[in-house]
Design a protein around this motif. Structure first.
Motif, short mmCIF file in Angstrom:
data_model
loop_
_atom_site.label_atom_id
_atom_site.label_comp_id
_atom_site.label_asym_id
_atom_site.label_seq_id
_atom_site.Cartn_x
_atom_site.Cartn_y
_atom_site.Cartn_z
N ALA A 65 57.84 69.51 51.00
CA ALA A 65 58.72 68.73 51.86
C ALA A 65 57.97 68.24 53.10
CB ALA A 65 59.92 69.58 52.28
N ARG A 66 58.11 66.96 53.39
CA ARG A 66 57.52 66.32 54.58
C ARG A 66 55.99 66.39 54.61
NH1 ARG A 66 61.55 69.39 55.48
NH2 ARG A 66 60.28 71.08 56.34
N SER A 67 55.34 66.68 53.51
CA SER A 67 53.88 66.70 53.44
C SER A 67 53.37 65.28 53.33
CB SER A 67 53.40 67.51 52.23
OG SER A 67 53.76 68.85 52.39
N LYS A 68 52.17 65.04 53.88
CA LYS A 68 51.63 63.68 53.80
C LYS A 68 50.11 63.69 53.77
CE LYS A 68 52.74 63.25 58.68
NZ LYS A 68 53.51 62.51 59.65
N VAL A 69 49.60 62.64 53.12
CA VAL A 69 48.17 62.38 53.05
C VAL A 69 47.97 61.06 53.78
CG1 VAL A 69 46.21 61.89 51.54
CG2 VAL A 69 47.94 63.55 50.84
N GLY A 70 47.14 61.07 54.80
CA GLY A 70 46.95 59.87 55.59
C GLY A 70 45.50 59.48 55.70
N SER A 71 45.27 58.46 56.50
CA SER A 71 43.91 57.98 56.76
C SER A 71 43.41 58.61 58.05
CB SER A 71 43.90 56.47 56.90
OG SER A 71 44.34 55.87 55.72
N ALA A 72 42.13 58.75 58.17
CA ALA A 72 41.54 59.28 59.40
C ALA A 72 41.79 58.31 60.54
CB ALA A 72 40.05 59.49 59.20
N SER A 75 40.48 54.46 60.84
CA SER A 75 40.13 53.88 59.55
C SER A 75 41.23 52.93 59.11
CB SER A 75 39.90 54.96 58.49
OG SER A 75 41.09 55.64 58.23
N ALA A 76 40.90 52.04 58.22
CA ALA A 76 41.87 51.08 57.72
C ALA A 76 42.93 51.80 56.90
CB ALA A 76 41.16 50.03 56.87
N PRO A 77 44.19 51.37 56.98
CA PRO A 77 45.23 52.00 56.18
C PRO A 77 44.91 51.94 54.70
CG PRO A 77 46.18 50.47 57.77
CD PRO A 77 44.69 50.29 57.81
N VAL A 114 49.31 70.63 50.59
CA VAL A 114 50.12 71.53 49.75
C VAL A 114 51.00 72.39 50.64
CG1 VAL A 114 50.04 73.34 48.00
CG2 VAL A 114 48.28 71.57 48.02
N GLY A 115 52.30 72.36 50.42
CA GLY A 115 53.26 73.15 51.19
C GLY A 115 54.07 72.27 52.12
N ASP A 116 55.17 72.82 52.61
CA ASP A 116 56.04 72.08 53.52
C ASP A 116 55.31 71.71 54.81
OD1 ASP A 116 57.99 72.39 51.62
OD2 ASP A 116 59.06 73.98 52.67
N ASP A 117 55.51 70.48 55.25
CA ASP A 117 54.93 69.95 56.49
C ASP A 117 53.40 69.93 56.49
OD1 ASP A 117 57.46 69.47 57.86
OD2 ASP A 117 57.62 71.66 57.96
N ALA A 118 52.77 69.98 55.35
CA ALA A 118 51.30 69.96 55.28
C ALA A 118 50.80 68.53 55.45
CB ALA A 118 50.83 70.51 53.93
N GLU A 119 49.62 68.41 56.08
CA GLU A 119 49.01 67.09 56.28
C GLU A 119 47.52 67.19 55.97
OE1 GLU A 119 49.62 65.67 60.22
OE2 GLU A 119 51.80 65.78 60.08
N VAL A 120 46.99 66.13 55.40
CA VAL A 120 45.56 66.02 55.19
C VAL A 120 45.16 64.59 55.49
CG1 VAL A 120 45.67 65.51 52.71
CG2 VAL A 120 43.63 66.54 53.63
N TRP A 121 44.03 64.43 56.18
CA TRP A 121 43.59 63.09 56.61
C TRP A 121 42.31 62.73 55.97
CZ3 TRP A 121 47.43 60.67 58.74
CH2 TRP A 121 48.42 61.40 59.37
#
Length: 121
Positions: A65-72, A75-77, A114-121
Motif C-alpha cells: 500500500a502506498r509504495s512507489k518507485v520513482g526517479s532520482a 533525473s528526467a521522469p 516492498v511493503g507498505d509506504d516503501a519507496e525506491v528511487w
C-alpha cells in the motif's frame, strides 16, 4: 552388364523411398525428448494473499500500500535511477514459489519497493 531403363527407374524409386523414410524417422526421433530426461521448464506459483512470483527478473516494482518507485532527484521522469539488477535468464527446470505474502523470482530482484509506504528511487 546392362540394365534397362525401366529396371533402373524402379530401383531408383525404391532407394529414394527408403532414404526418405530414413530421413523422416530420424527427424521424428530428434523431436522426441530422450527417455528419462527431466522436463525443462519453470513452474511458477504464488499462493496466499499478497504473494507475487515471477519466472524471470523482478526489477523496479512497488509491492504494498502506498509504495512507489520513482526517479532520482534531478533525473528526467521515467528514466531509471542508477544501475538496476543484472538481467538473468529464466530459472529453467526449477520451481519458483511464493506463499503467504512472499515475493519470489526465478531471476534477479532489484530496486523494488516492498511493503507498505516503501519507496525506491
Amino acid at each position: 552388364m546392362w540394365v534397362d531403363l525401366e529396371a533402373a527407374n524402379m530401383a531408383a524409386s525404391v532407394v529414394g523411398a527408403v532414404v526418405a523414410l530414413a530421413g523422416l524417422t530420424l527427424s521424428v526421433w530428434q523431436l522426441l525428448p530422450a527417455s528419462g530426461a527431466a522436463e525443462v521448464g519453470i513452474r511458477v506459483q504464488a499462493t496466499g494473499p499478497h504473494s507475487v512470483a515471477a519466472g524471470g527478473d523482478i526489477t523496479r516494482n512497488a509491492f504494498g500500500a502506498r509504495s512507489k518507485v520513482g526517479s532520482a532527484p534531478g533525473s528526467a521522469p521515467g528514466s531509471p535511477a542508477g544501475p538496476s539488477a543484472p538481467v538473468v535468464g529464466p530459472a529453467e527446470g526449477r520451481q519458483v514459489e511464493a506463499v503467504d505474502g512472499g515475493l519470489a523470482a526465478g531471476g534477479a530482484m532489484g530496486r523494488n519497493a516492498v511493503g507498505d509506504d516503501a519507496e525506491v528511487w
